[in-house]
Write an enzyme that holds these catalytic residues in place. Structure first.
Site, PDB file in Angstrom:
ATOM      1  N   ALA A   8      57.059  24.436  57.347  1.00  9.37           N
ATOM      2  CA  ALA A   8      56.932  24.378  55.890  1.00  9.37           C
ATOM      3  C   ALA A   8      55.778  25.179  55.308  1.00  9.37           C
ATOM      4  CB  ALA A   8      56.783  22.916  55.454  1.00  9.37           C
TER       5      ALA A   8
ATOM      6  N   ASP B 273      63.175  26.916  57.997  1.00  7.62           N
ATOM      7  CA  ASP B 273      62.709  28.221  57.507  1.00  7.62           C
ATOM      8  C   ASP B 273      62.073  28.912  58.709  1.00  7.62           C
ATOM      9  OD1 ASP B 273      61.983  30.325  55.951  1.00  7.62           O
ATOM     10  OD2 ASP B 273      60.418  29.275  54.837  1.00  7.62           O
TER      11      ASP B 273
ATOM     12  N   CYS C  40      63.435  35.414  56.517  1.00  6.97           N
ATOM     13  CA  CYS C  40      63.096  36.568  55.673  1.00  6.97           C
ATOM     14  C   CYS C  40      63.289  37.838  56.501  1.00  6.97           C
ATOM     15  CB  CYS C  40      61.690  36.469  55.107  1.00  6.97           C
ATOM     16  SG  CYS C  40      60.377  36.284  56.340  1.00  6.97           S
TER      17      CYS C  40
END
Length: 451
Positions: free
Chosen positions: A265, A332, A385
């Site tokens: 996170a 993520d 990403c």
């Protein structure tokens, strides 16, 4: 005497080139030695720009020096790179000052005998600055060698990366991509909706001399057009977060009362956005593995004022310390970062194509660990990403093949008007510079089947 900003920039470029520091750490270190905010800004611009244009600068150094880069001392290469960047890309910097400082830096690096060489290379480049010997845009776009030379050398990207984009997206889109990556990005903020609306935040920032405008897509985003919001007290009103990253919480679609796990996170931008989506109700567990990242995460949560978030350290491997009770788990995942080359230009030189398989294996392992704590009927969201399919589509395909208890969600059926522009033909969330003018992000949603 060498200008303080250029001296700090030289030290940062040397540290990055030697592999001692990455770009953010090097910039932070350089700021500690500069008291004037203008010097800090100039040093950061020189360092980032030098890394951004490194390959084309090296091409010019080799052309005008008649020597290969690997035959030059590392100190001289760093001085020539940052000096050429200023001469060619920073018009407000007097050329004479750049050349004089380059010679001073050469002497300061105890390379006095190379002072004339440095001076000569810089002045030779200056004489041809309006007609630089760089590969031109090919007239025949099917000439692959010419296309790669133009995209790779002139636009300063590694051949392996532009070759991949060229194969998947074609010449025109790849050209837009490399141009996007070489543009200096504006600082992007996300408004903490638990503190203010976007309009209220814009007004509060304006009082402090920070002018902003709304982002194109993200509903809570602001682009800083003037001023420095980082000088303001950390009051939790806004957080730095790129626009594409701000869209990922919309893929999670957390609602009030849910239990959510945000794995990996830190620094916490997505965590706070999900808390706002949930009206600060329910429970979010925000986790990471390294103490430094946990400290950053804890600071973000505390500054934001949210009450529904707990920060937990998780182990680097093995089962996660939770039961299968989460309505949504966001992974993520640590990745190559190749989607954020504009913001972090050193990534294009640090990453190699053969990094991707190992990254994908680690990502698949992390996704499998996260899957165990999703409740039946709950959502597992995977995000990166990265621009590269091994880390995105490939990881999802491998996971689905191994886990029959999960099904892939086609996000085209989500009915989200916010996400609609970013959903591809396979139902994945995917942003790219040529399609959206945003960094390259990816996300997929999986549902754990109910027995």
């Amino acid at each position: 005497m060498t200008a303080p900003a250029r001296r700090a920039a030289y030290q940062a470029v040397r540290a990055i080139s030697a592999g001692r520091l990455d770009l953010p750490t090097a910039l932070h270190a350089s700021r500690e030695h500069l008291q004037d905010e203008r010097d800090r800004s100039l040093a950061a611009e020189i360092v980032s720009g030098t890394l951004r244009w490194q390959r084309s600068l090296d091409h010019l150094i080799e052309h005008f020096s008649k020597r290969r880069i690997d035959r030059l001392d590392a100190e001289i290469v760093a001085i020539l790179r940052l000096s050429l960047y200023q001469l060619l890309h920073l018009d407000r910097v007097p050329a004479s000052a750049v050349v004089d400082d380059a010679v001073d830096l050469t002497r300061g690096a105890r390379k006095t005998s190379a002072s004339g060489f440095v001076n000569g290379v810089l002045r030779s480049t200056l004489r041809q600055r309006h007609k630089l010997p760089l590969p031109s845009r090919p007239t025949n776009l099917n000439d692959r060698a010419a296309a790669l030379a133009y995209l790779g050398v002139t636009h300063s990207h590694p051949d392996w990366l532009v070759s991949r984009w060229l194969d998947r997206y074609g010449f025109e889109a790849t050209e837009q991509w490399v141009q996007f990556n070489n543009a200096t990005p504006l600082l992007t903020l996300r408004v903490n909706r638990l503190r203010a609306t976007r309009e209220e935040a814009m007004a509060a920032l304006a009082v402090d001399g920070v002018e902003t405008e709304p982002t194109r897509f993200a509903p809570d985003g602001l682009l800083v057009t003037r001023g420095n919001p980082l000088r303001r007290p950390a009051d939790g009103l806004v957080f730095v977060q790129d626009e594409a990253s701000q869209l990922v919480p919309a893929v999670v679609a957390a609602v009030p009362g849910e239990r959510v796990l945000d794995l990996c996170a830190s620094p916490g931008g997505k965590t706070i956005a999900m808390a706002a989506d949930m009206n600060d109700t329910g429970a979010i567990v925000a986790s990471d593995v390294r103490p430094r990242r946990l400290t950053l995460l804890h600071d973000t949560v505390q500054t934001s004022g949210v009450r529904s978030v707990s920060v937990v350290r998780v182990p680097t491997d093995g089962p996660l310390p939770f039961a299968a009770r989460f309505d949504a788990v966001l992974v993520d995942a640590p990745c190559s970062g190749l989607g954020t080359v504009r913001r972090d230009p050193d990534i294009r030189w640090r990453r190699r194509e053969d990094d991707l398989p190992a990254l994908a294996r680690d990502q698949l392992d992390l996704l499998a660990r996260a899957a165990e704590v999703v409740r039946p009927g709950g959502r597992l969201i995977y995000a990166t990403c990265s621009s590269e399919p091994e880390e995105n589509d490939g990881v999802i395909a491998a996971f689905i093949e191994a886990r029959s208890d999960f099904r892939l969600v086609d996000l085209r059926a989500s009915g989200s008007g916010l996400l609609a522009p970013f959903i591809d033909q396979r139902g994945f969330f995917r942003t790219t510079p040529p399609a959206h003018g945003l960094e390259a992000f990816f996300a997929a949603v999986l549902i754990r089947k109910e027995h």
